[in-house]
Write a protein that holds these residues in place. Structure first.
Motif, PDB file in Angstrom:
ATOM      1  N   SER A 151       9.281 -51.977  -1.456  1.00 35.29           N
ATOM      2  CA  SER A 151       8.124 -51.259  -1.433  1.00 35.29           C
ATOM      3  C   SER A 151       8.085 -50.194  -0.304  1.00 35.29           C
ATOM      4  CB  SER A 151       6.609 -52.060  -0.840  1.00 35.29           C
ATOM      5  OG  SER A 151       6.625 -52.105   0.200  1.00 35.29           O
ATOM      6  N   SER A 152       7.889 -49.093  -0.564  1.00 28.73           N
ATOM      7  CA  SER A 152       7.731 -48.063   0.612  1.00 28.73           C
ATOM      8  C   SER A 152       7.017 -48.355   1.947  1.00 28.73           C
ATOM      9  CB  SER A 152       7.552 -46.810   1.026  1.00 28.73           C
ATOM     10  OG  SER A 152       6.054 -46.724   0.436  1.00 28.73           O
ATOM     11  N   PHE A 153       8.058 -47.568   2.927  1.00 26.10           N
ATOM     12  CA  PHE A 153       7.157 -48.297   4.660  1.00 26.10           C
ATOM     13  C   PHE A 153       6.284 -46.879   5.139  1.00 26.10           C
ATOM     14  CE2 PHE A 153      10.657 -51.036   4.429  1.00 26.10           C
ATOM     15  CZ  PHE A 153       9.836 -52.184   4.898  1.00 26.10           C
ATOM     16  N   ILE A 154       5.876 -46.542   5.760  1.00 29.01           N
ATOM     17  CA  ILE A 154       4.740 -45.343   6.378  1.00 29.01           C
ATOM     18  C   ILE A 154       4.934 -45.700   7.941  1.00 29.01           C
ATOM     19  CG2 ILE A 154       3.109 -44.517   7.198  1.00 29.01           C
ATOM     20  CD1 ILE A 154       1.949 -44.676   4.173  1.00 29.01           C
ATOM     21  N   GLU A 155       6.094 -45.568   8.511  1.00 29.66           N
ATOM     22  CA  GLU A 155       6.198 -45.424  10.233  1.00 29.66           C
ATOM     23  C   GLU A 155       5.786 -44.793  11.149  1.00 29.66           C
ATOM     24  OE1 GLU A 155      10.473 -46.213  10.740  1.00 29.66           O
ATOM     25  OE2 GLU A 155      10.343 -45.904  13.411  1.00 29.66           O
ATOM     26  N   PHE A 156       5.107 -44.953  12.228  1.00 29.73           N
ATOM     27  CA  PHE A 156       4.112 -44.589  13.206  1.00 29.73           C
ATOM     28  C   PHE A 156       5.339 -44.467  14.839  1.00 29.73           C
ATOM     29  CE2 PHE A 156       0.639 -45.902  11.532  1.00 29.73           C
ATOM     30  CZ  PHE A 156      -0.313 -44.968  11.833  1.00 29.73           C
ATOM     31  N   VAL A 157       5.406 -43.066  14.795  1.00 29.58           N
ATOM     32  CA  VAL A 157       6.413 -42.959  15.703  1.00 29.58           C
ATOM     33  C   VAL A 157       6.312 -42.088  16.716  1.00 29.58           C
ATOM     34  CG1 VAL A 157       8.681 -41.920  16.890  1.00 29.58           C
ATOM     35  CG2 VAL A 157       8.682 -42.780  14.177  1.00 29.58           C
ATOM     36  N   THR A 158       5.867 -42.953  17.450  1.00 35.82           N
ATOM     37  CA  THR A 158       5.139 -42.116  18.488  1.00 35.82           C
ATOM     38  C   THR A 158       5.902 -42.188  19.650  1.00 35.82           C
ATOM     39  OG1 THR A 158       2.577 -43.695  18.335  1.00 35.82           O
ATOM     40  CG2 THR A 158       2.721 -42.405  20.540  1.00 35.82           C
ATOM     41  N   SER A 159       5.859 -40.628  20.319  1.00 31.59           N
ATOM     42  CA  SER A 159       6.747 -39.665  21.251  1.00 31.59           C
ATOM     43  C   SER A 159       6.237 -38.256  21.670  1.00 31.59           C
ATOM     44  CB  SER A 159       8.382 -39.089  20.334  1.00 31.59           C
ATOM     45  OG  SER A 159       9.097 -39.261  21.206  1.00 31.59           O
ATOM     46  N   PRO A 160       5.998 -38.853  23.895  1.00 27.91           N
ATOM     47  CA  PRO A 160       6.237 -40.237  24.463  1.00 27.91           C
ATOM     48  C   PRO A 160       5.521 -41.380  23.623  1.00 27.91           C
ATOM     49  CG  PRO A 160       6.121 -37.896  25.813  1.00 27.91           C
ATOM     50  CD  PRO A 160       5.670 -38.151  24.282  1.00 27.91           C
ATOM     51  N   ASN A 161       5.691 -42.407  24.022  1.00 25.71           N
ATOM     52  CA  ASN A 161       5.471 -43.432  23.588  1.00 25.71           C
ATOM     53  C   ASN A 161       4.013 -44.078  24.096  1.00 25.71           C
ATOM     54  OD1 ASN A 161       5.119 -46.047  21.448  1.00 25.71           O
ATOM     55  ND2 ASN A 161       5.363 -47.399  22.945  1.00 25.71           N
ATOM     56  N   ASN A 162       3.566 -44.813  23.480  1.00 26.04           N
ATOM     57  CA  ASN A 162       1.998 -44.662  24.143  1.00 26.04           C
ATOM     58  C   ASN A 162       1.632 -46.469  23.764  1.00 26.04           C
ATOM     59  OD1 ASN A 162      -0.842 -46.210  24.516  1.00 26.04           O
ATOM     60  ND2 ASN A 162      -1.816 -44.374  23.615  1.00 26.04           N
ATOM     61  N   PRO A 163       2.314 -47.888  24.676  1.00 29.56           N
ATOM     62  CA  PRO A 163       1.693 -47.347  26.277  1.00 29.56           C
ATOM     63  C   PRO A 163       2.872 -46.727  26.909  1.00 29.56           C
ATOM     64  CG  PRO A 163       2.136 -49.848  25.979  1.00 29.56           C
ATOM     65  CD  PRO A 163       2.346 -48.486  24.340  1.00 29.56           C
ATOM     66  N   LEU A 170      10.460 -41.379  24.802  1.00 32.60           N
ATOM     67  CA  LEU A 170      10.721 -41.203  24.062  1.00 32.60           C
ATOM     68  C   LEU A 170      11.448 -41.544  22.599  1.00 32.60           C
ATOM     69  CD1 LEU A 170      12.218 -37.687  25.613  1.00 32.60           C
ATOM     70  CD2 LEU A 170       9.916 -38.408  23.989  1.00 32.60           C
ATOM     71  N   ARG A 171      11.179 -41.632  21.161  1.00 27.95           N
ATOM     72  CA  ARG A 171      11.318 -42.423  20.011  1.00 27.95           C
ATOM     73  C   ARG A 171      11.320 -41.734  19.023  1.00 27.95           C
ATOM     74  NH1 ARG A 171       7.998 -47.186  20.337  1.00 27.95           N
ATOM     75  NH2 ARG A 171       9.191 -48.685  21.971  1.00 27.95           N
ATOM     76  N   ALA A 172      12.389 -42.571  18.180  1.00 22.56           N
ATOM     77  CA  ALA A 172      12.976 -41.638  17.094  1.00 22.56           C
ATOM     78  C   ALA A 172      12.452 -43.189  16.206  1.00 22.56           C
ATOM     79  CB  ALA A 172      14.196 -41.472  16.887  1.00 22.56           C
ATOM     80  N   PRO A 173      12.141 -42.683  14.494  1.00 19.69           N
ATOM     81  CA  PRO A 173      12.633 -43.686  13.674  1.00 19.69           C
ATOM     82  C   PRO A 173      13.073 -44.332  13.909  1.00 19.69           C
ATOM     83  CG  PRO A 173      12.171 -41.264  12.611  1.00 19.69           C
ATOM     84  CD  PRO A 173      12.648 -40.832  13.489  1.00 19.69           C
ATOM     85  N   VAL A 174      12.975 -45.633  13.178  1.00 12.12           N
ATOM     86  CA  VAL A 174      14.398 -46.698  13.395  1.00 12.12           C
ATOM     87  C   VAL A 174      14.474 -47.146  11.845  1.00 12.12           C
ATOM     88  CG1 VAL A 174      13.900 -47.141  15.639  1.00 12.12           C
ATOM     89  CG2 VAL A 174      12.452 -48.484  13.780  1.00 12.12           C
ATOM     90  N   LEU A 175      13.431 -46.717  10.880  1.00 11.78           N
ATOM     91  CA  LEU A 175      13.399 -47.944   9.250  1.00 11.78           C
ATOM     92  C   LEU A 175      13.567 -46.383   8.347  1.00 11.78           C
ATOM     93  CD1 LEU A 175      10.593 -49.677   8.524  1.00 11.78           C
ATOM     94  CD2 LEU A 175      12.740 -50.377   9.215  1.00 11.78           C
ATOM     95  N   ARG A 176      15.102 -46.053   7.937  1.00 11.92           N
ATOM     96  CA  ARG A 176      15.579 -45.327   7.394  1.00 11.92           C
ATOM     97  C   ARG A 176      14.401 -45.029   5.877  1.00 11.92           C
ATOM     98  NH1 ARG A 176      21.148 -44.021   7.894  1.00 11.92           N
ATOM     99  NH2 ARG A 176      21.737 -45.008   9.916  1.00 11.92           N
ATOM    100  N   GLY A 177      14.250 -43.630   5.330  1.00 14.78           N
ATOM    101  CA  GLY A 177      13.786 -43.662   4.703  1.00 14.78           C
ATOM    102  C   GLY A 177      12.105 -43.293   3.986  1.00 14.78           C
ATOM    103  N   SER A 178      12.017 -44.658   5.453  1.00 13.13           N
ATOM    104  CA  SER A 178      10.118 -45.002   5.555  1.00 13.13           C
ATOM    105  C   SER A 178       9.474 -43.233   6.199  1.00 13.13           C
ATOM    106  CB  SER A 178      10.159 -45.750   6.955  1.00 13.13           C
ATOM    107  OG  SER A 178      10.384 -44.976   7.743  1.00 13.13           O
ATOM    108  N   ALA A 179       8.383 -43.259   5.443  1.00 10.95           N
ATOM    109  CA  ALA A 179       7.044 -41.668   6.004  1.00 10.95           C
ATOM    110  C   ALA A 179       7.040 -41.691   7.264  1.00 10.95           C
ATOM    111  CB  ALA A 179       6.403 -42.183   4.908  1.00 10.95           C
ATOM    112  N   VAL A 180       6.926 -40.794   7.868  1.00 16.17           N
ATOM    113  CA  VAL A 180       7.399 -40.779   9.070  1.00 16.17           C
ATOM    114  C   VAL A 180       5.685 -40.550  10.002  1.00 16.17           C
ATOM    115  CG1 VAL A 180       7.881 -40.966  11.824  1.00 16.17           C
ATOM    116  CG2 VAL A 180       9.649 -41.419   9.509  1.00 16.17           C
ATOM    117  N   ILE A 181       5.332 -40.798  10.287  1.00 14.36           N
ATOM    118  CA  ILE A 181       3.875 -40.056  11.088  1.00 14.36           C
ATOM    119  C   ILE A 181       4.147 -40.065  12.401  1.00 14.36           C
ATOM    120  CG2 ILE A 181       1.283 -40.416  11.818  1.00 14.36           C
ATOM    121  CD1 ILE A 181       0.706 -42.051   9.584  1.00 14.36           C
ATOM    122  N   ALA A 182       4.588 -38.361  13.387  1.00 12.71           N
ATOM    123  CA  ALA A 182       4.904 -38.140  14.548  1.00 12.71           C
ATOM    124  C   ALA A 182       3.959 -38.366  15.362  1.00 12.71           C
ATOM    125  CB  ALA A 182       6.104 -37.733  14.093  1.00 12.71           C
ATOM    126  N   ASP A 183       3.365 -39.497  15.951  1.00 12.36           N
ATOM    127  CA  ASP A 183       2.643 -39.280  16.802  1.00 12.36           C
ATOM    128  C   ASP A 183       2.544 -37.727  18.347  1.00 12.36           C
ATOM    129  OD1 ASP A 183      -0.066 -39.381  17.950  1.00 12.36           O
ATOM    130  OD2 ASP A 183      -0.023 -41.184  18.281  1.00 12.36           O
TER     131      ASP A 183
END
Lengths: 319, 319
Positions: free
Chosen positions: B249-261, B265-278
């Motif tokens: 199954s596919s992934f949806i990865e939340f990437v918060t940058s700057p991260n809370n809490p 600064l963050r970047a996606p770690v799962l290859r090929g996932s859909a990314v929601i960049a917060d």
């Protein structure tokens, strides 16, 4: 002697002139003093701001824009409208009108009878312009919470209760109010809240969401779109009634009164179901108010009583 | 000769007095004329309204309230605050303060470090009071639609694009903007939009929603609450990575940058996932801006750059 006689006559006249001069000079001094020191600050010090400082520009902008009135009665200028080449917002034309002043009729434009827009309430708000204007300062409600750490406005709640009491269309005493961005947002929130917990130990079957035809289509489209595991769209109450004996799951019945689209006053038809009473149109300018509505869960919206469809406010009154 | 000499000397003096008197009287007349006829309308005709009519009361109410400033610096009076016995809204105190003027320190009040409130931006907006005040007329945006029949403000969109261009924190050209009632509302909208269709003929398994720990808790609580059939909360990216081979199954990865809490600064770690960049905190007053963010789906919120948490506006920039 003549000269001697003239002199006593001339002296009182001279005194009178002097007295007049003194009075006149005094008056001038008073005028000057009033002009510079005693007049309200509006007159000189701040260039006609009548005592206003930071709120003046916003008030003047709003009035200047409203006074433009260049949309031929078929459109409106808004403060947050798209700014044109002259740096000012232009006309936003009503359906079937076009051009910079909304004076051009769109050819072959047909009326759309499948939905409405509460623009007919615009003249009312223009007549009550002073009472309905609100100046919002830049620091308005910066916090997540409002009064007493709550997440919704206590004073808005008070006003909604007062409105329903004055109109007599709903019993809101002893009920909680929950706000949403229009009642559309609250439709799914209620379906969700009234459904059984799919993750509970003894999980019930999903709730069956129904309405009597003809019904407001978003009940179906929105319930189907969210596609939760706790509920499913089941169609009309007639079909649900026929299948009721075969299924022990609970019903959530939408009851719209007056109904949208046929304006009939409606009551629930499925016994024992959870009822979402949508009273969007239960106001005296749409229907006769037989008695204040008093269901467990009642939906209202700002778009119908006041016409503020674009401001997105709906509310649920619930026991 | 003495008398004859005196007279010519006295006559010019008398003429002088007369001339002075005439000038003074003329000045009186001018003052009066100015006072009654030439002064701006603010002074007499409309009781100090400086040319304003319906917008004046709202502007005065707002300024009068702001000038009250009776909350000891530990609270604020709002136009829509709860009205007290004197018919005026009272102070709404900040955390740890109480009393009618917020001058009483709540005993044993502790700081809550688990969440914040953007009240630190209040002084900024007060310094820019005139530029940030908005007067909303009673007939503002009565229609469901805004400019050109759209459902969201074209001018707000323009301003958001201009803001990002000026700050340089996000590439928004060529991207669509979608608004919500705060970014919280958009979190689930995105999860829903990025998931496969559970009702499609060849239905995919539900999307697996993940985030790298420590993450903003509403990603989990809200995804779990909506409980859709198209997606499920899967926990942290570390756990997802370990199980990835077992599930297609596919992934949806939340990437918060700057991260809370933790502000990293963050970047996606799962290859090929859909990314929601917060990018809620990707603003120069919170972090260094290395380059404008340019992901496919980027979340922003008004509560962080401007502090207007209570006004509920979030936006997604998407390709």
């Amino acid at each position: 002697m003549e000269a001697a006689e003239e002199r006593p006559r001339r002296r009182p006249a001279g005194l009178g002139v002097l007295a007049l001069l003194c009075s006149s000079l005094l008056l001038n001094v008073l005028f000057l003093a009033y002009y510079y020191f005693l007049s309200p600050p509006s007159q000189l010090a701040d260039g006609g701001s009548c005592g206003l400082s930071w709120a003046l520009r916003a008030a003047r902008d709003a009035e200047a824009l409203a006074a433009t009135d260049s949309c031929s009665g078929h459109g409106q200028v808004f403060l947050d409208g798209v700014v044109g080449e002259d740096g000012r917002p232009g006309c936003e034309c009503n359906r079937c009108f076009d051009g910079p002043h909304c004076s051009i009729r769109t050819p072959n434009c047909t009326a759309d009878a499948t939905s409405g827009d509460p623009l007919f309430l615009e003249p009312y708000w223009k007549r009550h312009a002073a009472a309905s204007a609100v100046l919002v300062p830049g620091w308005h409600r910066l916090s997540y919470a409002t009064t007493d750490g709550l997440f919704q406005s206590v004073e808005l709640e008070n006003h909604i209760r007062r409105l329903h009491r004055a109109v007599g269309n709903a019993v809101v005493d002893g009920k909680r109010l929950v706000f949403g961005a229009g009642s559309t947002q609250l439709i799914n929130a209620l379906v969700h809240a009234l459904s059984p917990d799919a993750n509970a130990a003894a999980a019930s079957p999903p709730a069956r969401v129904v309405a009597t035809a003809p019904y407001y289509p978003p009940y179906r489209t929105q319930t189907a779109m969210f596609d939760g595991r706790e509920y499913r769209w089941e169609g009309t109450t007639a079909a649900a009634w026929a299948n009721a004996s075969r299924n022990s799951s609970s019903f959530i019945e939408f009851v719209t009164s007056p109904n949208n689209p046929d304006a009939l006053l409606r009551a629930p038809v499925l016994r024992g179901s959870a009822v979402i009473a949508d009273h969007a149109y239960y106001w005296p300018h749409f229907t006769h108010i037989a008695a204040p509505a008093d269901e467990d869960v009642m939906l209202f919206t700002m778009s119908k009583p006041s016409g503020h469809a674009g401001s997105r406010l709906g509310c649920v009154a619930t026991c």
